[in-house]
Design a protein around this motif. Structure first.
Motif, mmCIF file in Angstrom:
data_model
loop_
_atom_site.group_PDB
_atom_site.id
_atom_site.type_symbol
_atom_site.label_atom_id
_atom_site.label_comp_id
_atom_site.label_asym_id
_atom_site.label_seq_id
_atom_site.Cartn_x
_atom_site.Cartn_y
_atom_site.Cartn_z
ATOM 1 N N UNK A 222 11.255 75.133 14.891
ATOM 2 C CA UNK A 222 12.699 74.952 15.006
ATOM 3 C C UNK A 222 13.278 75.806 16.133
ATOM 4 N N UNK A 223 12.731 77.005 16.341
ATOM 5 C CA UNK A 223 13.155 77.820 17.486
ATOM 6 C C UNK A 223 12.959 77.057 18.792
ATOM 7 N N UNK A 224 11.796 76.461 18.970
ATOM 8 C CA UNK A 224 11.504 75.711 20.201
ATOM 9 C C UNK A 224 12.434 74.510 20.343
ATOM 10 N N UNK A 225 12.609 73.778 19.243
ATOM 11 C CA UNK A 225 13.444 72.575 19.282
ATOM 12 C C UNK A 225 14.881 72.914 19.634
ATOM 13 N N UNK A 226 15.428 73.940 18.996
ATOM 14 C CA UNK A 226 16.818 74.301 19.234
ATOM 15 C C UNK A 226 17.037 74.797 20.657
ATOM 16 N N UNK A 227 16.078 75.543 21.202
ATOM 17 C CA UNK A 227 16.210 76.015 22.580
ATOM 18 C C UNK A 227 16.241 74.826 23.543
ATOM 19 N N UNK A 228 15.344 73.875 23.328
ATOM 20 C CA UNK A 228 15.308 72.697 24.193
ATOM 21 C C UNK A 228 16.593 71.881 24.056
ATOM 22 N N UNK A 229 17.050 71.684 22.818
ATOM 23 C CA UNK A 229 18.237 70.861 22.599
ATOM 24 C C UNK A 229 19.488 71.535 23.148
ATOM 25 N N UNK A 230 19.603 72.836 22.939
ATOM 26 C CA UNK A 230 20.777 73.553 23.460
ATOM 27 C C UNK A 230 20.826 73.481 24.979
ATOM 28 N N UNK A 231 19.675 73.604 25.618
ATOM 29 C CA UNK A 231 19.643 73.587 27.077
ATOM 30 C C UNK A 231 19.769 72.181 27.653
ATOM 31 N N UNK A 232 19.734 71.174 26.795
ATOM 32 C CA UNK A 232 19.953 69.801 27.256
ATOM 33 C C UNK A 232 21.429 69.410 27.199
ATOM 34 N N UNK A 233 22.281 70.302 26.684
ATOM 35 C CA UNK A 233 23.697 69.973 26.513
ATOM 36 C C UNK A 233 24.483 70.057 27.818
ATOM 37 N N UNK A 234 23.928 70.730 28.829
ATOM 38 C CA UNK A 234 24.601 70.812 30.124
ATOM 39 C C UNK A 234 25.739 71.813 30.179
ATOM 40 N N UNK A 235 25.812 72.736 29.215
ATOM 41 C CA UNK A 235 26.882 73.743 29.211
ATOM 42 C C UNK A 235 26.646 74.756 30.332
ATOM 43 N N UNK A 236 25.457 75.342 30.343
ATOM 44 C CA UNK A 236 25.030 76.179 31.452
ATOM 45 C C UNK A 236 25.652 77.557 31.529
ATOM 46 N N UNK A 237 25.262 78.326 32.549
ATOM 47 C CA UNK A 237 25.763 79.689 32.720
ATOM 48 C C UNK A 237 27.282 79.729 32.831
ATOM 49 N N UNK A 238 27.907 80.559 32.001
ATOM 50 C CA UNK A 238 29.355 80.729 31.968
ATOM 51 C C UNK A 238 30.095 79.413 31.711
ATOM 52 N N UNK A 239 29.382 78.415 31.156
ATOM 53 C CA UNK A 239 30.007 77.130 30.874
ATOM 54 C C UNK A 239 30.260 76.289 32.104
ATOM 55 N N UNK A 240 29.598 76.593 33.226
ATOM 56 C CA UNK A 240 29.846 75.900 34.492
ATOM 57 C C UNK A 240 28.902 74.732 34.711
ATOM 58 N N UNK A 241 28.114 74.393 33.691
ATOM 59 C CA UNK A 241 27.133 73.332 33.817
ATOM 60 C C UNK A 241 25.782 73.876 34.239
ATOM 61 N N UNK A 242 24.741 73.087 33.976
ATOM 62 C CA UNK A 242 23.411 73.511 34.370
ATOM 63 C C UNK A 242 22.412 73.400 33.241
ATOM 64 N N UNK A 243 21.202 73.836 33.539
ATOM 65 C CA UNK A 243 20.083 73.649 32.620
ATOM 66 C C UNK A 243 19.894 74.798 31.638
ATOM 67 N N UNK A 244 20.564 75.906 31.850
ATOM 68 C CA UNK A 244 20.281 77.103 31.037
ATOM 69 C C UNK A 244 21.531 77.541 30.291
ATOM 70 N N UNK A 245 21.634 77.094 29.048
ATOM 71 C CA UNK A 245 22.714 77.527 28.167
ATOM 72 C C UNK A 245 22.248 78.698 27.308
ATOM 73 N N UNK A 246 20.978 78.652 26.906
ATOM 74 C CA UNK A 246 20.381 79.723 26.107
ATOM 75 C C UNK A 246 19.093 80.211 26.768
ATOM 76 N N UNK A 247 18.831 81.500 26.605
ATOM 77 C CA UNK A 247 17.566 82.086 27.045
ATOM 78 C C UNK A 247 16.553 82.157 25.913
ATOM 79 N N UNK A 248 17.041 82.150 24.669
ATOM 80 C CA UNK A 248 16.124 82.260 23.548
ATOM 81 C C UNK A 248 16.804 81.965 22.226
#
Length: 279
Positions: A222-248
């Motif tokens: 579930x840790x792996x799944x949630x990290x992948x799903x969160x980073x697919x939302x497009x929120x990104x650094x500071x909410x500016x969009x991108x691939x990395x919403x969460x680091x872990x």
């Protein structure tokens, strides 16, 4: 006072030096970003970390709530350790490694040395260690404001008392945060426990290295799944969009009462400031 110099250096390092695993994750995230805005944002964070470490200045102006997680041999007196750590906090504040960051809740007056009843926070556990070990976590107010707690079942989310319901809660939290609290963030999650212990255990998950994997197979998945799903939302650094919403994403589970099923999410910003010392 015994141990004070080591504890003072612990406070300095925690405030000024991002842990190697978190810095590596930021560096990797920057290399992975194709859009200019999130890539530049992550580059600025990495540059900030290098300057802070080089100059021994705080990584962030919000030096956060200081929480000392102690592991001590059985029978170790706790009060001398707490007093030494509190004195180190006073000295670090006077030297500028910590902001005057503590306010009396009733009067609004500043507690200028950052030491008061219950502050800094100390958690003790007895362990099979030859001498005391302590990890300091400094968690900023912006990220603390983004933490969440859910009670299952949740009709709004259509979430039941199972891991699918937990997943729905966590993704709802990430969606609600939307880059606030200084994304990219790290989630510490506790399934079960009571309300207070849920927050304590969720926050304790933030001490785990980013490369750490839960020993419980279903939680690791579930840790792996949630990290992948969160980073697919497009929120990104500071909410500016991108691939990395969460680091872990780090999870644990605790027993609960039959009447309660809490899911507690402790959100930490990119500045996941944690360091450890053996005394």
């Amino acid at each position: 006072m015994e141990y004070e110099e080591k504890l003072l250096d612990l406070v300095r390092r925690t405030s000024c030096e991002l842990p190697a695993d978190v810095l590596a994750a930021l560096t990797h995230a920057q290399a992975d970003e194709s859009e200019p805005s999130p890539r530049a944002t992550l580059g600025t964070l990495c540059e900030n970390c290098a300057l802070a470490a080089d100059q021994s200045t705080p990584l962030c102006q919000d030096t956060g709530t200081l929480t000392f997680f102690w592991r001590v041999p059985a029978g170790t007196p706790q009060r001398p350790l707490m007093m030494a750590a509190n004195e180190a906090v006073r000295t670090a504040t006077a030297r500028g490694w910590l902001r005057r960051n503590t306010v009396d809740a009733l009067s609004g007056a500043s507690v200028d040395d950052n030491v008061a009843e219950g502050i800094p926070v100390h958690h003790f556990e007895e362990a099979e260690v030859p001498s005391p070990e302590v990890t300091l976590l400094m968690k900023g107010g912006g990220s603390e404001n983004m933490s969440r707690q859910y009670s299952l079942p949740d009709a709004r989310l259509g979430a039941g008392r199972d891991l699918a319901g937990v997943r729905a809660c966590v993704l709802d939290a990430v969606n609600a945060i939307q880059g606030q609290g200084c994304a990219p963030g790290i989630l510490g999650i506790c399934i079960g426990a009571d309300r207070a212990e849920g927050y304590a255990e969720a926050k304790r998950q933030l001490l785990r290295p980013l490369g750490d994997v839960s020993p419980v197979p279903e939680l690791a998945a579930l840790e792996r799944t949630l990290l992948e799903e969160a980073n697919s939302l497009g929120i990104g650094p500071m909410g500016l969009g991108g691939r990395t919403t969460l680091l872990g994403v780090k999870m644990t589970a605790r027993t609960r009462l039959p009447a309660s099923f809490f899911v507690t999410v402790a959100y930490c910003c990119w500045a996941c400031r944690r360091q450890t010392v053996t005394l």
